[in-house]
Motif scaffolding. Structure first.
Motif, PDB file in Angstrom:
ATOM      1  N   HIS A 132       8.254  11.504 -13.778  1.00 15.29           N
ATOM      2  CA  HIS A 132       7.923  10.938 -12.466  1.00 15.29           C
ATOM      3  C   HIS A 132       6.951   9.785 -12.668  1.00 15.29           C
ATOM      4  N   SER A 133       6.998   8.831 -11.762  1.00 19.00           N
ATOM      5  CA  SER A 133       6.161   7.637 -11.910  1.00 19.00           C
ATOM      6  C   SER A 133       4.671   7.944 -11.833  1.00 19.00           C
ATOM      7  N   SER A 134       4.311   9.111 -11.309  1.00 21.49           N
ATOM      8  CA  SER A 134       2.896   9.493 -11.234  1.00 21.49           C
ATOM      9  C   SER A 134       2.369  10.018 -12.568  1.00 21.49           C
ATOM     10  N   PHE A 135       3.270  10.259 -13.519  1.00 17.95           N
ATOM     11  CA  PHE A 135       2.871  10.733 -14.849  1.00 17.95           C
ATOM     12  C   PHE A 135       2.910   9.596 -15.864  1.00 17.95           C
ATOM     13  N   GLU A 146       0.824  -1.207   0.000  1.00 18.28           N
ATOM     14  CA  GLU A 146       0.000   0.000   0.000  1.00 18.28           C
ATOM     15  C   GLU A 146       0.859   1.259   0.000  1.00 18.28           C
ATOM     16  N   ALA A 147       1.901   1.275   0.857  1.00 20.20           N
ATOM     17  CA  ALA A 147       2.769   2.454   0.944  1.00 20.20           C
ATOM     18  C   ALA A 147       3.586   2.631  -0.326  1.00 20.20           C
ATOM     19  N   LEU A 148       4.059   1.522  -0.895  1.00 20.59           N
ATOM     20  CA  LEU A 148       4.913   1.596  -2.071  1.00 20.59           C
ATOM     21  C   LEU A 148       4.146   1.983  -3.329  1.00 20.59           C
ATOM     22  N   SER A 149       2.840   1.711  -3.350  1.00 17.09           N
ATOM     23  CA  SER A 149       2.047   2.021  -4.540  1.00 17.09           C
ATOM     24  C   SER A 149       1.507   3.451  -4.533  1.00 17.09           C
ATOM     25  N   ARG A 150       1.725   4.182  -3.441  1.00 18.16           N
ATOM     26  CA  ARG A 150       1.238   5.559  -3.349  1.00 18.16           C
ATOM     27  C   ARG A 150       1.972   6.466  -4.327  1.00 18.16           C
ATOM     28  N   LYS A 151       1.251   7.230  -5.116  1.00 16.67           N
ATOM     29  CA  LYS A 151       1.856   8.143  -6.082  1.00 16.67           C
ATOM     30  C   LYS A 151       1.158   9.502  -6.019  1.00 16.67           C
ATOM     31  N   ILE A 152       1.944  10.558  -5.876  1.00 14.99           N
ATOM     32  CA  ILE A 152       1.423  11.926  -5.844  1.00 14.99           C
ATOM     33  C   ILE A 152       2.162  12.744  -6.898  1.00 14.99           C
ATOM     34  N   GLN A 153       1.424  13.378  -7.767  1.00 16.75           N
ATOM     35  CA  GLN A 153       2.036  14.159  -8.839  1.00 16.75           C
ATOM     36  C   GLN A 153       2.669  15.434  -8.297  1.00 16.75           C
ATOM     37  N   PRO A 154       3.815  15.814  -8.838  1.00 19.30           N
ATOM     38  CA  PRO A 154       4.473  17.045  -8.388  1.00 19.30           C
ATOM     39  C   PRO A 154       3.802  18.292  -8.951  1.00 19.30           C
ATOM     40  N   GLN A 155       3.863  19.371  -8.198  1.00 22.57           N
ATOM     41  CA  GLN A 155       3.526  20.695  -8.698  1.00 22.57           C
ATOM     42  C   GLN A 155       4.814  21.290  -9.249  1.00 22.57           C
ATOM     43  N   VAL A 156       4.765  21.827 -10.442  1.00 23.65           N
ATOM     44  CA  VAL A 156       5.980  22.297 -11.109  1.00 23.65           C
ATOM     45  C   VAL A 156       5.862  23.786 -11.408  1.00 23.65           C
ATOM     46  N   TYR A 157       6.910  24.518 -11.042  1.00 26.58           N
ATOM     47  CA  TYR A 157       6.951  25.959 -11.264  1.00 26.58           C
ATOM     48  C   TYR A 157       8.264  26.316 -11.967  1.00 26.58           C
ATOM     49  N   ILE A 158       8.206  27.307 -12.830  1.00 28.41           N
ATOM     50  CA  ILE A 158       9.390  27.749 -13.554  1.00 28.41           C
ATOM     51  C   ILE A 158       9.453  29.267 -13.520  1.00 28.41           C
ATOM     52  N   THR A 159      10.640  29.827 -13.348  1.00 28.17           N
ATOM     53  CA  THR A 159      10.811  31.265 -13.298  1.00 28.17           C
ATOM     54  C   THR A 159      12.164  31.636 -13.870  1.00 28.17           C
ATOM     55  N   GLU A 160      12.361  32.947 -14.097  1.00 29.07           N
ATOM     56  CA  GLU A 160      13.619  33.429 -14.673  1.00 29.07           C
ATOM     57  C   GLU A 160      14.122  34.629 -13.888  1.00 29.07           C
TER      58      GLU A 160
END
Length: 342
Positions: A276-279, A195-209
């Motif tokens: 990432h594995s969530s994608f 159960e713990a190993l199968s947990r997947k949460i997608q990252p929030q991604v931000y980009i700046t300059e």
């Protein structure tokens, strides 16, 4: 000394039973600090993917369960036996550690590490590894596929490599431990921690300059993701850019974050690629107004990430030489010095 390490791993891993499982990777790391006044300190940990399952410390000489499912399918009697063995092992290791000290020519305190890695799937022969390091530098490692020892960069690496290559008993013991006992451990935990190993949460991604004179610093941050393995890279016109990256850092909620930076003369067509594995497919984030990092986001970034990125940027600019880090957070395997004690 080497044989003592092998016996320790072989006997400890032998306690686990084989069960059906999905493919995961086990990391078992043991650290030994030997002070100048002959005092030995041991601490170690066992991880399934990025989750710490067990810990062992010299002071208590007891196994510490880090997860509710850390005991796998073992009884209390099994674990009592393992704790007894750990105390006995530390005693005998203390007797033989002087041999290592003399062989490597160390004067004063030093730390040695031993790492064993194995997958739960037998279809992944390249997933097996066994490494020994001194003071964080690779001493020797075993090429499991070919059954030969390979010298590292340490001054005494070649001498130790030749010694181990002529020791067939140790070689067979390690191969047996990796492909049998370690594999059994991996399959056990892949079921116990499913159960713990199968947990997947997608990252929030931000980009700046950030524009500085003729150059522009472009930063890409991925945060709030799980599990830990991730690959963040910069691309420009379908060509991968050289980058600098912080290590993958924990957030306070059990998720992780990572920040990657590149320097470019033109921001046109620059984008951040996150795997990432969530994608199902890599996430592409372009540098435009819709994805720029807001001022308020700076509050969310951890102090460690900010400090780490600042240090990387300082090094990045002082060297004026770009080193590609893309992909290393996903696949790199190394032994690093551990300066603190458990």
């Amino acid at each position: 000394m080497i044989k003592i390490l092998v016996i320790s791993l072989t006997l400890s891993l032998h306690l686990f039973l084989i069960v059906t499982a999905t493919d995961i990777r086990i990391n078992w790391l043991q650290n030994y600090y030997y002070s100048s006044d002959r005092v030995l300190t041991l601490w170690g940990s066992l991880e399934v993917e990025d989750i710490e399952i067990l810990a062992a410390y010299n002071d208590s000489r007891l196994i510490v369960f880090k997860q509710s499912w850390s005991n796998g399918n073992l009884s209390n009697t099994d674990w009592m036996f393992f704790n007894m063995f750990l105390g006995s092992f530390i005693y005998y290791f203390h007797i033989h550690i002087d041999e290592l000290n003399k062989e490597l020519g160390h004067k004063g305190a030093f730390t040695t590490q031993c790492m064993a890695i194995c997958p739960s799937s037998t279809d992944n022969p390249a997933g097996y590894a066994f490494k020994i390091a001194v003071e964080g530098e690779d001493l020797v490692h075993l090429n499991v596929t070919e059954g030969v020892w390979v010298a590292g960069d340490y001054p005494q690496s070649e001498a130790v490599q030749k010694h181990l290559q002529n020791d067939t008993v140790t070689l067979v013991s390690i191969e047996n431990m990796l492909k049998n006992q370690c594999h059994a451990m991996a399959t056990t935990y892949s079921t116990a921690g499913k159960e713990a190993l199968s947990r997947k949460i997608q990252p929030q991604v931000y980009i700046t300059e950030k524009v500085e004179k003729a150059e522009t610093e472009v930063i890409c941050m991925a945060t709030g993701f799980y599990p830990k393995p991730i690959n963040v890279s910069f691309w420009k016109e379908n060509i991968m850019e050289d980058v600098m990256s912080t290590v993958t850092l924990p957030n306070g909620d059990g998720t992780y974050q990572i920040t990657v930076l590149t320097i470019t003369n033109s921001i046109e067509s620059v984008y951040c690629r996150v795997e990432h594995s969530s994608f199902k497919e890599p996430l592409i984030v372009h540098l435009d107004k819709r994805h720029q990092m807001s001022r308020g986001l700076g509050i969310y970034i951890s102090v460690a990430s900010v400090v780490g990125l600042a240090c990387l940027l300082k090094y990045y600019k002082s060297r004026r030489r770009y080193t590609s880090m893309a992909g290393t957070t996903m696949e790199r395997l190394s032994l690093r010095r551990i300066d603190g004690r458990a």
